[in-house]
Design an enzyme around this catalytic site. Structure first.
Site, PDB file in Angstrom:
ATOM      1  N   SER A  69       0.794  -1.227   0.000  1.00 35.36           N
ATOM      2  CA  SER A  69       0.000   0.000   0.000  1.00 35.36           C
ATOM      3  C   SER A  69       0.831   1.283   0.000  1.00 35.36           C
ATOM      4  O   SER A  69       1.635   1.504  -0.886  1.00 35.36           O
ATOM      5  CB  SER A  69      -0.947  -0.072   1.188  1.00 35.36           C
ATOM      6  OG  SER A  69      -1.941   0.884   1.097  1.00 35.36           O
ATOM      7  N   ASP A 281      -5.882   2.530  -3.052  1.00 35.68           N
ATOM      8  CA  ASP A 281      -7.100   2.374  -2.251  1.00 35.68           C
ATOM      9  C   ASP A 281      -7.296   3.531  -1.266  1.00 35.68           C
ATOM     10  O   ASP A 281      -8.175   3.488  -0.410  1.00 35.68           O
ATOM     11  CB  ASP A 281      -7.167   1.005  -1.542  1.00 35.68           C
ATOM     12  CG  ASP A 281      -6.104   0.822  -0.483  1.00 35.68           C
ATOM     13  OD1 ASP A 281      -5.221   1.688  -0.355  1.00 35.68           O
ATOM     14  OD2 ASP A 281      -6.154  -0.204   0.226  1.00 35.68           O
ATOM     15  N   GLU A 371     -11.869   7.052   6.475  1.00 31.62           N
ATOM     16  CA  GLU A 371     -10.883   7.441   7.472  1.00 31.62           C
ATOM     17  C   GLU A 371     -10.312   8.760   6.980  1.00 31.62           C
ATOM     18  O   GLU A 371     -10.345   9.051   5.772  1.00 31.62           O
ATOM     19  CB  GLU A 371      -9.770   6.393   7.550  1.00 31.62           C
ATOM     20  CG  GLU A 371     -10.258   5.074   8.102  1.00 31.62           C
ATOM     21  CD  GLU A 371      -9.126   4.055   8.231  1.00 31.62           C
ATOM     22  OE1 GLU A 371      -9.076   3.387   9.256  1.00 31.62           O
ATOM     23  OE2 GLU A 371      -8.298   3.943   7.309  1.00 31.62           O
ATOM     24  N   ALA A 372      -9.753   9.550   7.900  1.00 30.51           N
ATOM     25  CA  ALA A 372      -9.204  10.843   7.495  1.00 30.51           C
ATOM     26  C   ALA A 372      -8.138  10.659   6.409  1.00 30.51           C
ATOM     27  O   ALA A 372      -7.963  11.511   5.534  1.00 30.51           O
ATOM     28  CB  ALA A 372      -8.609  11.549   8.712  1.00 30.51           C
ATOM     29  N   ASN A 373      -7.458   9.509   6.390  1.00 36.96           N
ATOM     30  CA  ASN A 373      -6.385   9.271   5.422  1.00 36.96           C
ATOM     31  C   ASN A 373      -6.875   9.009   3.984  1.00 36.96           C
ATOM     32  O   ASN A 373      -6.073   8.774   3.090  1.00 36.96           O
ATOM     33  CB  ASN A 373      -5.481   8.129   5.899  1.00 36.96           C
ATOM     34  CG  ASN A 373      -6.236   6.811   6.056  1.00 36.96           C
ATOM     35  OD1 ASN A 373      -7.250   6.581   5.409  1.00 36.96           O
ATOM     36  ND2 ASN A 373      -5.741   5.951   6.937  1.00 36.96           N
TER      37      ASN A 373
HETATM   38  C1  LIG Z   1      -7.294  -2.104   4.274  1.00 36.59           C
HETATM   39  C2  LIG Z   1      -6.915  -1.547   5.605  1.00 36.59           C
HETATM   40  O1  LIG Z   1      -7.294  -2.036   6.648  1.00 36.59           O
HETATM   41  N1  LIG Z   1      -6.153  -0.473   5.565  1.00 36.59           N
HETATM   42  C3  LIG Z   1      -5.611   0.158   6.749  1.00 36.59           C
HETATM   43  C4  LIG Z   1      -4.155   0.403   6.477  1.00 36.59           C
HETATM   44  O2  LIG Z   1      -4.049   1.222   5.337  1.00 36.59           O
HETATM   45  P1  LIG Z   1      -3.204   0.838   4.034  1.00 36.59           P
HETATM   46  O3  LIG Z   1      -3.388   1.980   3.058  1.00 36.59           O
HETATM   47  O4  LIG Z   1      -3.804  -0.450   3.522  1.00 36.59           O
HETATM   48  O5  LIG Z   1      -1.845   0.680   4.515  1.00 36.59           O
HETATM   49  O6  LIG Z   1      -3.571   1.029   7.582  1.00 36.59           O
HETATM   50  C5  LIG Z   1      -4.134   2.311   7.910  1.00 36.59           C
HETATM   51  C6  LIG Z   1      -3.433   2.853   9.148  1.00 36.59           C
HETATM   52  O7  LIG Z   1      -2.106   3.069   8.865  1.00 36.59           O
HETATM   53  C7  LIG Z   1      -5.623   2.194   8.168  1.00 36.59           C
HETATM   54  O8  LIG Z   1      -6.111   3.475   8.303  1.00 36.59           O
HETATM   55  C8  LIG Z   1      -6.306   1.490   7.008  1.00 36.59           C
HETATM   56  O9  LIG Z   1      -7.644   1.258   7.303  1.00 36.59           O
END
Ligand SMILES: CC(=O)N[C@H]1[C@@H](OP(=O)(O)O)O[C@H](CO)[C@@H](O)[C@@H]1O
Length: 420
Positions: A69, A281, A371-373
């Site tokens: 990711s 994503d 999520e904020a991200n």
């Molecule tokens: C699919 C999944 O659970 N993704 C997680 C994960 O994100 P990624 O973009 O997949 O690294 O870690 C994040 C926290 O760092 C959380 O916010 C998110 O929900």
């Protein structure tokens, strides 16, 4: 007839190729296993085997995505996708961690333990849908997954490069009976939904998308070919072709945290920009205002805008369904207050990790979660889709009401509802 036993010889042969270094332990986290790619080969092999067991148990195809990711290019990761396109159920995260950490000598014993505990019929067939991102390590690690699949006699459909949301979507289509679902199925559905949404009147606009030098770039390009430049002009930045590194000074995470443009991008006021992360994503939008201030639309703002739009259309169409929004404790309190007090829409709070938000969101007829991200989507209950569709076709409704229902249906069609 008794279920056949595990064929130990092929397992042991391949396990030797993908042997686990001593004293190394990892846990299945929020989004699967993540770590330094060079230390994870055995994990990928073992997750290939685990996916076969889960597929046999559920008599459905299971997805395996190879990606880390938003993490640096030397990392990698793997996660399993359950039949409806959702994240692996939590009880199996524990099983995955047990299998990943079993010693080489105990590997077969651990597999047998899972088979017995979960009562898995080994005579069932297993289908695994596999995809990977563009990291240099992803090809060999997805080969390790394939070895794990063949060690347990499963069938692997390898889609090669895909974004994470694309694989989630394909897994859900496949298990819905669309066995030939592939990347093209995805482009056809979303490009056609998008064109219906924006074509009247045609928009003449452009957007620059920072693809974090990841898999989002070639895939967005293909989607763009399906949509057509007459509908929207998409300029792809950080496409991975130059010397830029994956997720380095670019991508959704960088832009959100630094509140600045990704590397190499000279922003102009009022132009629209978006950034994906390495597996596309997450998304954030941004622009410069007339004073060249950086204006960021993070997950909280995206969710608020989507909720506002859906709420307006629900009010206009008089479709009576329960709309809700889900955030985490990290959400900006102003967005929560705006949605609760001004829009009069209920906001629920969930633990970090999209699967937690998703589970809360599906409690609403329409659930908006981010999520904020920049990780999120909208969920819609099937009965609710049917109500909206009926209103969109109902000639007895006043034109304004029917039009709003049509707009709502078209808007919801553009959303990949299976991103978890
Ligand atoms: C699919 C999944 O659970 N993704 C997680 C994960 O994100 P990624 O973009 O997949 O690294 O870690 C994040 C926290 O760092 C959380 O916010 C998110 O929900």
């Amino acid at each position: 007839m008794d279920s056949p036993l595990l064929q130990e010889i092929p397992i042991l042969k391949l396990a030797e190729v993908h042997s686990k270094p001593d004293k190394q332990a990892m846990a299945y986290g929020t989004a699967g296993f993540r770590g330094k790619a060079s230390k994870m080969d055995h994990i990928f092999f073992r997750m290939g085997m685990l996916a076969v067991l889960r597929s046999k148990m559920l008599k459905s195809a299971i997805g395996v995505m190879v990606t880390a990711s938003h993490n640096p290019v030397l990392d990698n990761g793997v996660k399993l996708i359950d039949p409806c396109g959702e994240m692996l159920v939590e009880s199996w995260e524990v099983i995955a961690t047990g299998l990943a950490n079993a010693s080489n000598d105990d590997l077969v014993k651990e597999l047998k333990k899972i088979v017995a505990k979960e009562n898995i019929d080994l005579s069932q067939t297993a289908t695994i849908l596999l995809a990977r991102d563009t990291r240099p390590s992803s090809l060999s690690l997805s080969n390790a997954v394939q070895d794990g699949i063949s060690a347990l006699g499963g069938t692997c459909r390898n889609y090669g490069l895909l974004t994470t949301p694309q694989l989630h979507y394909i897994v859900s289509c496949y298990n819905d009976g669309v066995k030939d679902a592939d990347e093209d199925t995805y482009y056809k559905w979303f490009s056609s939904a998008f064109k219906t949404l924006v074509n009247e009147p045609p928009v003449n606009s452009n957007v620059t998308v920072d693809c974090a030098n990841g898999v989002g770039a070639p895939k967005l390009n293909k989607l763009y070919e399906h949509i057509g430049a007459n509908v929207i002009d998409i300029i792809i930045h950080n496409d991975g072709e130059g010397c830029g590194k994956l997720n380095e000074k670019c991508g959704a995470d960088y832009v959100k945290i630094q509140q600045r443009a990704p590397i190499g991008l000279n922003m102009e006021p009022f132009h629209r920009y978006a950034s994906f992360d390495g597996d596309a994503d997450r998304i954030v939008y941004y622009s410069l205002d007339c004073d060249c201030n950086f204006v960021l639309l993070d997950g909280d703002k995206i969710a608020s805008l989507i909720t506002l739009y859906i709420k307006e259309l629900l009010d206009e169409s008089k479709v009576d369904v329960k709309l809700g929004m889900v955030q985490t404790a990290y959400a900006n309190g102003n967005s929560t207050r705006y949605v609760t007090d001004t829009l009069n829409v209920m906001v629920a709070c969930a633990r970090t990790g999209v699967k937690h938000l998703h589970h809360k969101a599906v409690e609403f007829d329409i659930g908006v979660y981010f999520e904020a991200n920049g990780h999120g989507t909208v969920t819609v209950k099937e009965e609710c889709s049917n109500v909206i569709e009926r209103a969109a076709k109902d000639d007895k409704l006043p034109a304004k009401q029917k039009d709003a229902a049509i707009k709502l249906k078209t808007f919801l069609d553009v959303i990949n509802k299976v991103i978890y």
